[in-house]
Design an enzyme around this catalytic site. Structure first.
Site, mmCIF file in Angstrom:
data_model
loop_
_atom_site.group_PDB
_atom_site.id
_atom_site.type_symbol
_atom_site.label_atom_id
_atom_site.label_comp_id
_atom_site.label_asym_id
_atom_site.label_seq_id
_atom_site.Cartn_x
_atom_site.Cartn_y
_atom_site.Cartn_z
ATOM 1 C CE LYS A 257 -3.204 2.717 2.855
ATOM 2 N NZ LYS A 257 -4.165 2.769 4.136
ATOM 3 C CG ASP A 262 -5.351 8.049 5.049
ATOM 4 O OD1 ASP A 262 -6.228 8.734 4.471
ATOM 5 O OD2 ASP A 262 -5.590 6.805 5.534
ATOM 6 C CE LYS A 269 -6.361 8.512 8.290
ATOM 7 N NZ LYS A 269 -7.213 7.516 9.071
ATOM 8 C CG ASP A 280 -1.838 5.078 4.998
ATOM 9 O OD1 ASP A 280 -1.690 3.945 5.777
ATOM 10 O OD2 ASP A 280 -2.944 5.297 4.480
ATOM 11 C CG ASP A 339 -9.743 7.699 6.766
ATOM 12 O OD1 ASP A 339 -8.673 7.681 6.112
ATOM 13 O OD2 ASP A 339 -9.731 7.712 7.878
ATOM 14 C CD GLU A 341 -6.390 5.618 2.491
ATOM 15 O OE1 GLU A 341 -7.669 5.750 3.202
ATOM 16 O OE2 GLU A 341 -5.585 5.247 2.675
ATOM 17 N NE ARG A 343 -11.303 -0.465 3.091
ATOM 18 C CZ ARG A 343 -11.942 -0.862 4.353
ATOM 19 N NH1 ARG A 343 -13.111 -1.355 4.447
ATOM 20 N NH2 ARG A 343 -11.314 -0.432 5.540
HETATM 21 N N1 BES Z 1 -4.351 4.254 6.811
HETATM 22 C C1 BES Z 1 -5.541 3.951 7.545
HETATM 23 C C2 BES Z 1 -5.468 2.973 8.473
HETATM 24 C C3 BES Z 1 -4.628 2.985 9.641
HETATM 25 C C4 BES Z 1 -4.985 3.489 10.969
HETATM 26 C C5 BES Z 1 -2.994 2.731 9.732
HETATM 27 C C6 BES Z 1 -4.011 3.813 12.108
HETATM 28 C C7 BES Z 1 -2.161 3.071 10.611
HETATM 29 C C8 BES Z 1 -2.667 3.535 11.997
HETATM 30 C C9 BES Z 1 -6.646 3.587 6.813
HETATM 31 O O1 BES Z 1 -6.684 4.432 5.476
HETATM 32 C C10 BES Z 1 -7.902 4.096 7.383
HETATM 33 O O2 BES Z 1 -8.317 5.167 7.417
HETATM 34 N N2 BES Z 1 -8.875 3.182 7.741
HETATM 35 C C11 BES Z 1 -10.159 3.398 8.456
HETATM 36 C C12 BES Z 1 -11.299 2.671 7.754
HETATM 37 C C13 BES Z 1 -12.526 2.992 8.086
HETATM 38 C C14 BES Z 1 -12.798 4.428 7.574
HETATM 39 C C15 BES Z 1 -13.631 2.092 7.782
HETATM 40 C C16 BES Z 1 -10.012 3.094 10.004
HETATM 41 O O3 BES Z 1 -9.169 2.034 9.966
HETATM 42 O O4 BES Z 1 -10.363 3.957 10.716
HETATM 43 ZN ZN ZN Z 2 -4.715 4.949 5.000
HETATM 44 MG MG MG Z 3 -7.663 6.136 5.568
#
Ligand code: BES
Ligand code: ZN
Ligand code: MG
Length: 486
Positions: A257, A262, A269, A280, A339, A341, A343
């Protein structure tokens, strides 16, 4: 840092680290040699007079003739293993920094009689490299006390050299990965990382293709391009290829990834969650580190290294919730949360990997906060479509000291991803987030052996853990090198 295997007679170090078990203080042949040379320092001063116990990670330094002998406790013989070797080496290299004047340190770690000597040498070197690591590029004052040269003491120099060379390659790959993760997003942009990938390819004799926005449009990377469309940074997709010179045992694609920042996009966020989001792209940095290592280790496996790089930013041109994206494989996705993103970017790369006719596909991604809730910061979540393959990767991790734990993907999780107007949406309910994200990804691969490694928790630490320092960890670099080169 330079690393050599040295016969004790030729040692130049002014600090010698030598290991002792709690329950067996018999001197090994190198210790006997040192003891004779330094008038009984080990047998008398350290063991008899000072009564060094040998508890795990206990250290005691004894100066003699301009040299310091550092006794290192290795704990009970029976409990000794390669993980302990690595952690002990990482911690002692930091301790001896201040003791060494010529910045050369020698290691003589014991063997309990059941471990392979080469594995001890391998893990000593890897631990020392990991312990020494820090990211000081932007500090005007650097640590001047670092050890520059490590000497692994052995009477059989040739026997240990290959293991030491391998550990050096793995350690340097990890350092590269950590450096790239630690760089600010303003430096490590998709274009900059593409240039770095080109350098890796040129240095290591790998093929490389870098695709820009226009080409990616014709290649139908629509889900990926949507994520990047809010940023002023042009998205890039990189494809490196390592081809063995001889017979090809199998073909693997490894995907990282590559979100260079992000912000969450329009579903922005909160500040605390955004703080570490330059990391990220840890999956991308991981697979590039692995590319560097395999170009030197030359396994008999064809390896494709893939990463789709972009920034997830809010702006007037951002993708929006409610948008419907047509992924590379034709499936449609309603954007439920900008967020989620990662996937979306991985969906197109997984579909691209299918076209390479590889035997295995492994993606590495900082994908979900949910995996951190489930497994914490020291265990990587592994999911996929083939239990034997997943178990194989778990074992590869165990071998080199990285912990992976399988989480389930169930068919009915697809219900969670139902959309009223498209084939699916990109998020489900709050629960089982890591698994639902993996279930989403499963829609975009036809590979019979696909594994997804969620490193959101393990890529970056806010406090040290065993041999790992605070900050970027290069999670899964070792596991993937082990998987590919074993
Ligand atoms: N990059 C984040 C996941 C992440 C969280 C990585 C903390 C490292 C530390 C990912 O893109 C994300 O934002 N995921 C969301 C998904 C949700 C919106 C379904 C999440 O996990 O909150
Ligand atoms: Zn992310
Ligand atoms: Mg995200």
């Amino acid at each position: 840092m330079e690393i050599f295997v040295k016969n004790p007679a030729e040692m130049q170090a002014d600090v010698i680290i030598t290991g002792f078990f709690e329950d067996d203080k018999n001197l090994n042949s190198i210790q006997k040699g040192l003891d004779e040379k330094f008038n009984g320092t080990i047998s008398k001063d350290i063991l008899e007079i000072e009564g060094f116990k040998g508890k795990y990670l206990e250290t005691f330094s004894f100066p003699t003739n301009g040299i310091k002998i550092v006794a290192l406790g290795l704990g009970k013989k029976e409990e000794f293993n390669t993980n302990k070797v690595r952690e002990a080496a990482a911690k002692t290299i930091k301790t001896v920094e201040k003791l060494s004047k010529n910045k050369i340190a020698a290691f003589n770690i014991q063997n309990n009689g059941s471990l392979c000597c080469c594995k001890i040498a391998y893990n000593t070197v890897l631990g020392a490299i990991m312990g020494q690591y820090d990211f000081d590029k932007y500090k005007t004052k650097k640590n001047e006390e670092k050890i520059n040269i490590i000497e692994i003491l052995s009477e059989k120099v040739e026997k240990f050299t290959p293991a030491v060379e391998k550990a050096k390659i793995a350690g340097e790959a990890m350092n590269f990965t950590k450096d790239l993760i630690s760089e600010p997003a303003e430096f490590a942009t998709p274009s900059k990382i593409s240039d770095i990938a080109k350098d890796i390819a040129n240095e290591g004799g790998l093929e490389i293709k870098v695709f820009g926005k226009d080409e990616l449009k014709t290649m139908n990377f629509n889900a990926f391009l949507a994520v990047g469309q809010g940023s002023v940074q042009e998205p890039k997709f990189i494809h490196l290829k390592y081809t063995p010179s001889g017979e090809i045992k199998k073909k693997i694609a490894i995907i990282g990834k590559g979100i260079t920042f992000d912000s969450g996009g329009l579903d922005i966020k909160p500040p605390a969650s955004m703080l570490t989001m330059k990391t990220d792209m840890s999956g991308c940095a991981c697979v590039l580190g692995v590319a560097k290592a395999i170009s030197k280790l030359k396994p008999d496996v064809e390896v494709h290294i893939l990463s789709a790089l972009c920034e997830n930013m809010p702006s007037g041109s951002s993708y929006k919730v409610g948008d419907v994206l047509i992924a590379k494989n034709g499936k449609t996705i309603e954007v439920d949360n900008t967020d989620a993103e990662g996937r979306l970017t991985l969906a197109d790369v997984l579909a691209y990997a299918d076209e390479l006719n590889v035997d295995e596909v492994i993606d590495v991604a900082t994908l979900t906060g949910a995996v951190i809730v489930a497994l914490g910061n020291t265990i990587t979540g592994i999911m996929g479509n083939n239990d034997d393959f997943i178990n194989e990767i778990i074992e590869d991790g165990k071998e080199i000291g990285e912990t992976l734990w399988q989480m389930p993907i169930l068919d009915d999780m697809q219900d969670n991803l139902k959309s009223d107007i498209a084939d699916m949406r990109n998020t489900g309910s709050r629960y089982a987030g890591a698994s639902v994200a993996a279930r989403f990804l499963s829609n975009f691969t036809n590979s019979k052996k696909w594994a997804h490694l969620d490193i959101a928790g393990t890529a970056f630490l806010d406090k040290p853990y065993k041999e790992l320092n605070k900050g970027a960890t290069a999670a899964m670099v070792r596991t993937l090198i082990q998987h590919i080169t074993k």
